[in-house]
Design an enzyme around this catalytic site. Structure first.
Site, PDB file in Angstrom:
ATOM      1  CG  ASP A  71      -2.010   1.032   1.145  1.00  0.00           C
ATOM      2  OD1 ASP A  71      -2.083   1.749   0.133  1.00  0.00           O
ATOM      3  OD2 ASP A  71      -2.802   1.124   2.101  1.00  0.00           O
ATOM      4  CB  ALA A  72       3.321   2.392  -2.234  1.00  0.00           C
ATOM      5  CE  LYS A  73      -4.119   4.856   0.061  1.00  0.00           C
ATOM      6  NZ  LYS A  73      -3.552   3.886   1.018  1.00  0.00           N
ATOM      7  NE  ARG A  74       6.044   4.787  -3.455  1.00  0.00           N
ATOM      8  CZ  ARG A  74       6.521   5.287  -2.331  1.00  0.00           C
ATOM      9  NH1 ARG A  74       6.025   6.416  -1.849  1.00  0.00           N
ATOM     10  NH2 ARG A  74       7.496   4.676  -1.682  1.00  0.00           N
ATOM     11  CB  THR A  99      -2.379   1.037  -3.484  1.00  0.00           C
ATOM     12  OG1 THR A  99      -1.387   1.567  -2.592  1.00  0.00           O
ATOM     13  CG2 THR A  99      -3.062  -0.160  -2.836  1.00  0.00           C
TER      14      THR A  99
END
Length: 286
Positions: free
Chosen positions: A102-105, A129
């Site tokens: 879960d990094a939401k890059r 993510t």
């Protein structure tokens, strides 16, 4: 760039199908190690963060189809090496489970390529993510890893998501619906893209499912955030009766702050798994 872990699967959908069927579960356990909430007998060093997360993985593996470590909780405490070790441990003792970084890059070009290397080569995650709001070229570099999954933020569980996600586009539809369509068509040449849709908005889950067919949905908001589990499952199941990775983090991690935290986490994970399965049975019988 297929990894040995993926050598038995020709695509990310097949990886997910194995996870759901092997575990008979749609529970995703979020690994968000908050050092202010460590249980009795644990410190706050990277080594202690690693030890805590490994105990959670060990305790909950039989009830989970996936594990989702949140990178910020590790990086903020200089525990990136611990994150590598936790993911390696999860891959070893729960090979059925899909791992989600879960990094939401959300960046483009050469920088996005480096983020893909980070997720898939450094951390060896099965999926990651991403934020899609810089467009197709923020997703394209990840396609080099055709056997890995990409979960794009679509209709998130936080109230502030309305600020942008409900803006009408030139197609006279909310932006989150445009994202859902693009993510699972033009931006999805290897059928590896899913969406993040919060359990706090079950009606939007219904809308997204209608738009994206059987694409997987990563669903936060169950547990501490109070999402509607029954309607989430009813509205989100795919045609095969799976299709959801329903995440619970704090409710499982911090079910108990004593030395028996792991057994409390296992009980909470089992109860959540069973509640999801009961919701599924209700949905399918209706």
């Amino acid at each position: 760039m297929a990894s040995n872990r993926f050598s038995q699967f020709s695509s990310f959908p097949k990886r997910l199908a194995h996870s759901w069927q092997h575990s008979n579960s749609m529970l995703c356990v979020g690994l968000d190690p908050d050092i202010s909430r460590m249980p009795e007998g644990y410190g706050t060093s990277p080594a202690e963060i690693e030890r805590f997360c490994i105990e959670i993985v060990k305790a909950t593996a039989e009830f989970a189809c996936a594990f989702k470590p949140q990178i910020a909780y590790f990086a903020a405490n200089r525990a990136e090496a611990a994150l590598e070790n936790v993911l390696a441990y999860a891959n070893e003792i729960a090979p059925h489970a899909t791992t989600i970084l879960d990094a939401k890059r959300g960046d483009i070009g050469a920088t996005a390529k480096q983020y893909a290397i980070e997720a898939f080569e450094r951390y060896k995650a099965d999926s990651v993510t991403l934020s899609p709001y810089m467009g197709s070229d923020s997703v394209e570099p990840y396609h080099a890893y055709s056997d890995r999954g990409l979960f794009l933020l679509c209709r998130t569980s936080n109230p502030g998501g309305n600020d942008l996600q409900f803006l009408n586009t030139e197609k006279s539809e909310p932006l989150y619906q445009t994202v859902a369509k693009l993510a699972t068509t033009a931006w999805n040449p290897h059928q590896q893209v899913g969406l993040v849709v919060g359990a706090t908005y079950p009606e939007e889950i219904r809308t997204v499912r209608a738009l994206v067919g059987d694409s997987p949905l990563l669903v936060p908001g169950i547990g501490a955030q109070g999402g509607d589990l029954l309607n989430t499952v009813k509205n989100g199941l795919c045609s095969q009766g799976w299709g959801l990775l329903i995440n619970s983090s704090r409710a499982i991690l911090y079910a108990n702050s004593t030395a028996s935290f792991a057994s409390a986490a296992a009980l909470e994970a089992r109860n959540t798994r069973d509640a999801i399965q009961a919701a599924k049975a209700t949905a399918l019988s209706g």
